[in-house]
Design an enzyme around this catalytic site. Structure first.
Site, PDB file in Angstrom:
ATOM      1  CE  LYS A  32      -0.308  -0.622   5.060  1.00  0.00           C
ATOM      2  NZ  LYS A  32      -1.237  -0.761   6.011  1.00  0.00           N
ATOM      3  NE  ARG A 130      -6.713   1.133  12.939  1.00  0.00           N
ATOM      4  CZ  ARG A 130      -5.462   1.024  12.194  1.00  0.00           C
ATOM      5  NH1 ARG A 130      -4.732   2.394  12.110  1.00  0.00           N
ATOM      6  NH2 ARG A 130      -5.015   0.125  11.553  1.00  0.00           N
ATOM      7  CE1 TYR A 258      13.938  31.556   4.717  1.00  0.00           C
ATOM      8  CE2 TYR A 258      14.373  29.113   4.233  1.00  0.00           C
ATOM      9  CZ  TYR A 258      13.828  30.317   3.850  1.00  0.00           C
ATOM     10  OH  TYR A 258      14.004  30.503   2.421  1.00  0.00           O
ATOM     11  CG  MET A 312      10.656  23.418  -0.671  1.00  0.00           C
ATOM     12  SD  MET A 312       9.627  24.530  -1.648  1.00  0.00           S
ATOM     13  CE  MET A 312       8.526  25.191  -0.716  1.00  0.00           C
TER      14      MET A 312
HETATM   15  C1  LIG Z   1      -0.267  -2.093   6.639  1.00  0.00           C
HETATM   16  C2  LIG Z   1      -0.928  -3.338   7.255  1.00  0.00           C
HETATM   17  C3  LIG Z   1      -0.166  -4.150   7.551  1.00  0.00           C
HETATM   18  C4  LIG Z   1       1.516  -4.152   7.446  1.00  0.00           C
HETATM   19  O1  LIG Z   1       1.958  -3.454   8.651  1.00  0.00           O
HETATM   20  P1  LIG Z   1       3.302  -3.364   9.109  1.00  0.00           P
HETATM   21  O2  LIG Z   1       3.479  -2.806  10.209  1.00  0.00           O
HETATM   22  O3  LIG Z   1       4.015  -2.510   7.935  1.00  0.00           O
HETATM   23  O4  LIG Z   1       4.025  -4.710   8.792  1.00  0.00           O
HETATM   24  C5  LIG Z   1      -0.662  -5.634   7.951  1.00  0.00           C
HETATM   25  N1  LIG Z   1      -2.064  -5.673   8.026  1.00  0.00           N
HETATM   26  C6  LIG Z   1      -2.801  -4.797   7.587  1.00  0.00           C
HETATM   27  C7  LIG Z   1      -4.333  -4.809   7.692  1.00  0.00           C
HETATM   28  C8  LIG Z   1      -2.290  -3.369   7.296  1.00  0.00           C
HETATM   29  O5  LIG Z   1      -3.046  -2.392   6.952  1.00  0.00           O
END
Ligand SMILES: *Cc1c(COP(=O)(O)O)cnc(C)c1O
Length: 369
Positions: A32, A130, A258, A312
């Site tokens: 993701k 969640r 800055y 930046m």
């Molecule tokens: C992102 C995610 C993971 C992976 O988590 P990590 O901490 O990066 O290993 C596993 N399960 C779900 C449902 C996730 O959304």
């Protein structure tokens, strides 16, 4: 030039580490958020030995299919609308079902028997609070899905797996194990389980079940608070570097950058590095943050602190301790990668490696090692 070097070999190595830690489980490799900032296209070829990939949005799933990923794609928040559920069927995507509306979409629109969408990840809320069904409704949902012809993977997500001794871990494990057992006894012995993210894989080897879901560990960052990436034999999959574009000596009592936040205690040799928060280097780093100046001729590197505000497009570093023939115009500077490790930068930026990786912008040039 700012450069992100993505290392597919490191990802394959890290995947193999996961497979060694979880030899019995199938692996849903999490890609993701553009593979945690590494770029899905660069990462997928390195994940050929994974059993599937996990994404958070339908667009990400579609992108992976378009890149030619043929195996399982798990959509970890499921479809957002009934229409998306239909599209998931068309793309053979396996979805999480975490609430009643998704359950109804699945029951109203059943994919063909051979479709990967017939496999659903039924989310049970064991304490993260969640997503997911509670203990009672998860049993009912499982029964209805099973009777409609779905194959089930009971899934939950740890809230504190990075800290092995956190008291919620054993509660989550117990709730999950109890419900999985009950489902297997009352509905089908074939129901699978999936509990562990990266930290769970490392810390809870007794609870890997049929599918593990590694994310950050694949990219070479430590998922747990008490072991470094080095101790876990992980390799960083991203080297972030830039170069020196100016050198100066700042006199004692002169300030840099800055807000004039950093004031020289003595005459200080500084180098200006062409990278900043516009590239994804965090503006909020504290005074302990450092980078390394690379001496490619002698295969060495020198750690240098970041001084003054991150801007930046540039940062200033203290090169007083770097030999003159190393701190030169054009010399390469590593922001994170082999050294400093991104986990250290994250500490100095009061965040986690995940966020730094996801926040790299489009400006750095991306290459593959
Ligand atoms: C992102 C995610 C993971 C992976 O988590 P990590 O901490 O990066 O290993 C596993 N399960 C779900 C449902 C996730 O959304």
């Amino acid at each position: 030039m700012r450069t992100l070097t993505i290392k597919p070999k490191a990802i394959t190595h890290n995947l193999n580490q996961v497979k060694k830690m979880a030899p019995q489980a199938k692996v849903l490799a999490m890609v993701k958020s553009n593979a945690y900032g590494h770029g899905v296209a660069a990462v997928l070829p390195a994940l050929q030995q994974a059993d599937g990939i996990g994404v958070a949005t339908f667009i990400e799933a579609l992108e992976a299919r378009q890149l030619g990923w043929k195996k399982t794609i798990g959509l970890v928040e499921g479809a957002f609308t009934a229409d998306e559920w239909q599209q998931a069927i068309e793309q053979d995507i396996s979805c999480v079902i975490h609430h009643e509306p998704q359950l109804e979409w699945a029951l109203d629109n059943i994919p063909p028997a051979n479709s990967a969408t017939r496999v659903v990840w039924l989310k049970y809320n064991t304490g993260m609070n969640r997503l997911g069904f509670n203990a009672e409704s998860v049993m009912t949902a499982a029964k209805r899905l099973h009777e409609a012809g779905y194959q089930l993977i009971l899934a939950t997500h740890f809230a504190n797996a990075d800290n092995r001794t956190h008291p919620l871990n054993s509660k989550q494990i117990q709730r999950f194990t109890n419900v999985l057992k009950a489902l297997r006894e009352t509905i089908s012995a074939n129901i699978k389980g999936s509990l562990c993210n990266s930290a769970g894989i490392v810390n809870f080897s007794e609870h890997h079940h049929e599918w593990v879901r590694p994310g950050i560990i694949l990219y070479g960052s430590s998922p747990v608070i008490d072991k470094s990436a080095h101790e876990l034999d992980l390799q960083p999959a991203m080297n972030f570097s830039a170069q020196i574009i100016a050198l100066q000596t700042v006199s004692a009592n002169d300030a840099i950058g800055y807000g004039s936040r950093w004031v020289a205690q003595q005459d200080t040799k500084t180098a200006l590095v062409s990278v900043g928060y516009g590239d994804g280097y965090p503006r909020v780093v504290n005074g302990d943050a450092y980078v390394s100046v690379i001496d490619s001729t002698n295969n060495r590197s020198y750690l240098c602190t970041v001084i003054g505000r991150v801007a930046m497009d540039m940062i200033v570093i203290d090169v007083s301790a770097v030999p003159e023939d190393v701190a030169l115009l054009d010399s390469q500077v590593m922001l994170w990668g082999d050294a400093p490790h991104i986990d250290e930068v994250a500490v100095h930026a009061d965040t986690i490696s995940y966020e730094l990786l996801c926040r790299v912008t489009m400006r750095p040039k991306r290459i593959q090692a």
